[in-house]
Design an enzyme around this catalytic site. Structure first.
Site, PDB file in Angstrom:
ATOM      1  N   HIS B 235      -6.999  20.444 -22.741  1.00 27.19           N
ATOM      2  CA  HIS B 235      -6.869  19.524 -21.612  1.00 27.19           C
ATOM      3  C   HIS B 235      -7.283  20.268 -20.351  1.00 27.19           C
ATOM      4  CE1 HIS B 235      -5.277  16.634 -18.795  1.00 27.19           C
ATOM      5  NE2 HIS B 235      -4.988  15.814 -19.787  1.00 27.19           N
ATOM      6  N   GLU B 248      -4.140  13.194 -16.878  1.00 32.59           N
ATOM      7  CA  GLU B 248      -5.476  12.708 -16.540  1.00 32.59           C
ATOM      8  C   GLU B 248      -5.380  11.531 -15.574  1.00 32.59           C
ATOM      9  OE1 GLU B 248      -8.203  12.733 -19.773  1.00 32.59           O
ATOM     10  OE2 GLU B 248      -9.057  10.821 -19.199  1.00 32.59           O
ATOM     11  N   HIS B 346      -4.040  21.248 -25.997  1.00 34.32           N
ATOM     12  CA  HIS B 346      -3.325  20.001 -25.742  1.00 34.32           C
ATOM     13  C   HIS B 346      -3.087  19.160 -26.986  1.00 34.32           C
ATOM     14  CE1 HIS B 346      -1.835  16.600 -23.554  1.00 34.32           C
ATOM     15  NE2 HIS B 346      -2.841  15.834 -23.865  1.00 34.32           N
ATOM     16  N   ARG B 381     -10.625  13.392 -28.575  1.00 33.33           N
ATOM     17  CA  ARG B 381      -9.799  12.217 -28.306  1.00 33.33           C
ATOM     18  C   ARG B 381      -9.914  11.789 -26.849  1.00 33.33           C
ATOM     19  NH1 ARG B 381      -4.794  11.382 -26.120  1.00 33.33           N
ATOM     20  NH2 ARG B 381      -4.333  13.587 -25.979  1.00 33.33           N
TER      21      ARG B 381
END
Lengths: 280, 606
Positions: B235, B248, B346, B381
């Site tokens: 991340h 995010e 992450h 992802r």
């Protein structure tokens, strides 16, 4: 531009490794500098110990561990250091280490706090950190307490959305109503409030601040109907419910998520009076 | 022995949703978790949950974004199932009282997230996971579902047929952390693994300490293929000191990334000129590290994430939790100063190979959530796609195990079938071979199988406790974490990965000598961490093997020597099978045929 990363490191073998090396050098320098300034600062960690099973450890005692101070070190970091360095049997709960799993509520220098959220440097006495299990709970081992009673109290207020009729599709909720319940939904079930409450300590049946806050969260959620609200009020108003609170504010003081617990309890008292007058 | 129709291992979002699904389908279901459900790592998720709820959006767009974001390693039936089922599941959460953020008209708010063609990320402040976890747990309480909390499942009870596809899972073995009691759990209709991620394989991670890939390692040793583990998501915005996640959503709301020169790096250095800060996570992570490696990082370590311009009101409304995290864990006031951020481990895109109903190749064994690989996330992802995965596939697996009809799966599981291809990669050491003990046991009836598993596990645990001297698990674990962070991180190259495999092999050998200093049966976390460490070793090895074998650059998997995505050779899933302790790597084709169309791989451009 494609997803390719610009190859700015054509000459070096591993920029990551090189960077980490530079950083390590800098850290060493910083440490050396700190060392000459004030020797190596140490934290004296005094930790409550008890194991019901091991003969040598059945008598409760405090163990002392010396832990090097580093900027940013939390009480949880210090406990982990002590466990991994000196005594792997030192036992405490912890998981997310970011103040959301609620498992490391401890009694730190005389106050209920989350170990992970408590900077050693922020404590009044940061030289000596005294860590004990949450008061008013049975100790299972070292800093681990039995949480069953806390969970039972939480569950006794029927802590789940249960409108009389199943909703059909997305329900609307005003921003104001969401704002109204927002703080109450932040509870992470750490048990700090319950442990700090004198009333809960003396009355095992008292619902306690966390459970009443949970009831508040549903009572004021407009998506449940009036009938359900009335049922919730009965739970809140029971003999060992809101009226036991003596507004000492200790729960509010210790809550790691800043939930105004005492205010929530008072608001439900007012609501109870209002509703009772209505039905009188 | 404790008996139920369905046993769910793990009490996070996926496990709770599965339990509710099984309960609604009429099963007697129990959750067995090493934490208490509300302590689960789902609670740390922040940003939101993707679902095509609004006009102008539809499931096909969501599925397309998911496949594209996954760099075409996503199986189309998985992405489409996710996108189709997500809206009703999110509305269901709303109906269960989840306190979503609201628009002025009272509807649930949605916001933009990286890689999405529509602002479809539904959220509850910046603490969506906390609310989702608590809402689901509330529903579990409402239904009176049995929860064995602080019971650590350490082994599955699986029959010993030669071919994993002929094996059956009848239950599992767990010990009560509080008392040390070891017991068998029988799942008459199935065991569902919902054990979460593998953050403890790395030393800088957003994950909880409890995330030790227990389910992945248990299923692996029982014979289930583990899929696409080299795809580890880093991340781009974690706090440098602790790895705590900065959602995010911060960039979704308009947060900006600056390098030490005060330049808006995503634009000024052209990493993703169209999408800027909202490019996919792999792109932003590499961009940040490239800046830092080029000497434009702050203190050579991180970059700045600035949200001050959003204004206090908007921050308090949508990102308040971020303020608290920056303050508590970095000492920075996000209203006054930019926050330091750097990439950190992450999420594990790979996991236990399953189909859309959560089934594995072993009869009666299911896996869901981050522990599983359907595969919906492919090689990368999208933010906001983990939470719908939990509820969609959690619900489906629960209902399927309980006997409800949730439709025929299109995704195959197990090693038989078309297009299976063996790998011929040469490893620097024999991976895995220092410990060949497998997880299967013999027995005539399900109860015999469980009893045999309990016996084997009791022997192992007693052995660990009786040993007087040896190596401490913390040494072995930190060795793994260090080598994985040094060598199998955001940037990877062959020599480094080889080195990691050698260190993992060393760690495996050292682990043969591990002992537990704490001799108490009461709340023995020393013992627990020791058992977890073996799971960390096995998982690290699978990740490193896949990373060495995959000679291309796809999604989160960047290889220095291979700077291109190579669809001609690598449009395939990596699978690793235990094979009596000698890990075997093989491949299965990616499914790109969807319900109405085929997802043709295109270059991801920004």
């Amino acid at each position: 531009m494609s997803t390719q990363t610009p190859n700015t490191d054509a000459e070096s073998d591993s920029p990551q490794a090189e960077r980490m090396e530079r950083k390590a050098e800098r850290d060493d320098e910083a440490r050396a500098k700190a060392g000459t300034d004030a020797d190596e600062r140490q934290i004296t960690l005094k930790v409550f110990r008890y194991d019901p099973e091991i003969p040598d450890k059945q008598e409760p005692r405090f163990d002392t561990f010396e832990v090097p101070f580093e900027p940013g070190i939390t009480v949880l970091d210090a406990l982990i250091y002590a466990r991994d360095t000196y005594d792997s049997s030192l036992t405490f709960r912890h998981s997310c280490r970011q103040a959301v799993c609620g498992s490391d509520a401890l009694f730190i220098n005389g106050s209920q706090r989350l170990g992970c959220q408590t900077q050693v440097a922020d404590l009044d006495d940061s030289e000596t950190v005294r860590v004990e299990p949450l008061p008013h709970r049975d100790v299972v081992k070292d800093l681990v307490v039995d949480m069953d009673h806390f969970y039972d109290q939480m569950e006794s207020v029927e802590p789940y959305f249960s409108p009389t009729e199943e909703p059909d599709g997305e329900q609307l909720q005003s921003r104001e109503n969401r704002e109204k319940i927002k703080m109450s939904t932040r509870c992470i079930w750490c048990g700090a409030c319950m442990s700090s409450c004198n009333i809960a300590a003396g009355d095992n049946e008292y619902l306690g601040p966390a459970a009443i806050n949970k009831a508040y969260r549903f009572y004021f959620d407009d998506r449940e109907d009036e009938q359900r609200q009335q049922e919730r009020l009965e739970i809140i108003e029971q003999e060992h419910g809101v009226w036991r609170c003596q507004t000492q504010f200790s729960c509010t003081t210790v809550c790691p998520k800043d939930i105004p617990l005492t205010e929530h309890i008072q608001e439900l008292k007012r609501e109870a009076v209002k509703q009772n007058l209505k039905f009188w | 022995m404790y008996e139920h129709d369905v046993i769910v291992v793990g009490g996070g979002g996926a496990g709770l949703r599965a339990a509710i699904g099984a309960h609604e389908a009429g099963a007697d279901v129990a959750i067995v978790t090493k934490l208490h459900p509300v302590r689960s790592h789902t609670g740390a998720a922040e940003g939101g949950i993707n679902a095509a709820l609004r006009d102008g959006d539809d499931w096909e767009l969501h599925a397309y974004d998911t496949v594209k974001g996954g760099d075409y390693l996503t199986d189309a039936p998985a992405a489409e199932t996710l996108a189709q089922d997500a809206p009703e599941n999110v509305v269901q959460l709303e109906n269960w009282g989840m306190p979503f953020s609201r628009e002025d008209d009272g509807r649930m708010s949605q916001r933009p997230f990286g890689g999405l063609s529509f602002p479809r990320t539904t959220y509850a402040g910046a603490e969506t996971g906390h609310h989702l976890l608590h809402t689901l747990y509330e529903q579990v309480v409402k239904r009176g579902i049995t929860v064995y909390d602080e019971w650590y499942v350490t082994r599955l009870a699986v029959t010993d047929e030669d071919d994993p596809e002929d094996r059956s899972c009848h239950g599992c073995v767990a010990w009560d952390v509080q008392t040390g009691e070891i017991a068998g759990f029988r799942g008459r209709d199935g065991v569902i693994l919902a054990t979460g991620g593998d953050g403890q394989v790395f030393d800088h991670t957003t994950n909880a300490v409890a995330n030790t890939a227990d389910g992945v390692a248990m299923a692996y040793r029982a014979g289930v293929p583990i899929e696409d583990m080299e795809f580890v998501q880093f991340h781009p915005t974690t706090l440098p000191s602790t790895g705590v996640l900065i959602s995010e959503g911060t960039r979704g709301e308009g947060g900006i990334l600056y390098n030490s020169e005060g330049e808006r790096l995503m634009f000024e250095y052209g990493y993703a000129t169209n999408d800027g800060e909202l490019a996919s996570r792999d792109v932003v992570s590499r961009a940040e590290l490239t800046e830092i490696n080029s000497g434009r990082g702050v203190d050579d370590e991180y970059v700045h994430l600035d949200m001050r311009h959003l204004g206090e009101e908007r921050i308090m409304d949508r990102l308040e939790n971020i303020l608290h995290l920056a303050e508590d864990f970095e000492g920075v006031d996000g209203l006054e100063d930019p926050m330091p951020v750097k990439p950190g481990h992450h999420y594990e895109m790979g996991g236990i190979e399953t189909n859309e109903n959560g089934e594995t190749c072993i009869d009666g064994l299911y896996a869901i959530g981050e522990a599983a690989c359907v595969s919906v996330h492919g090689s990368n992802r999208l933010g906001g796609n983990a939470l719908p995965e939990l509820i969609v596939f959690g619900g489906r697996a629960g209902r399927h195990a309980a006997g409800a009809d949730v439709g025929e799966p299109e995704i195959p599981v197990g090693k038989s079938g078309d297009g299976i291809e063996e790998s011929d990669v040469q490893y620097p050491v024999d991976p895995g071979s220092a410990d060949e003990t497998s997880a299967v046991v013999s027995g005539d009836t399900p109860d015999d199988v469980i009893d045999a598993a309990v016996e084997a596990e009791t022997e192992r645990i007693d052995g660990l406790l009786e040993k007087e001297d040896g190596v401490n698990h913390a040494e072995v674990r930190s060795k793994i974490q260090k080598t994985m962070t040094d060598n199998v991180n955001v940037f990877r190259e062959e020599d480094g990965i080889r080195e990691a495999l050698e260190v993992i092999r060393e760690a495996r050998e050292e682990y043969q000598d591990v002992y537990v200093a704490d001799k108490s049966r009461t709340f023995n976390t020393d013992l627990q961490h020791t058992i977890e460490t073996r799971n960390v070793i096995d998982t690290a090895e699978i990740i490193a093997m896949g990373a060495l074998a995959r000679e291309e650059f796809r999604g989160a998997h960047w290889r220095k020597e291979f700077q291109e995505r190579r669809d001609d050779e690598w449009l395939k899933h990596t699978c690793v099978s235990w094979n009596d302790g000698n890990p075997e790597l093989w491949y299965r084709p990616v499914l790109l045929d969807g319900e109405n169309k085929t997802y043709e791989p295109k270059e991801r451009s920004y």
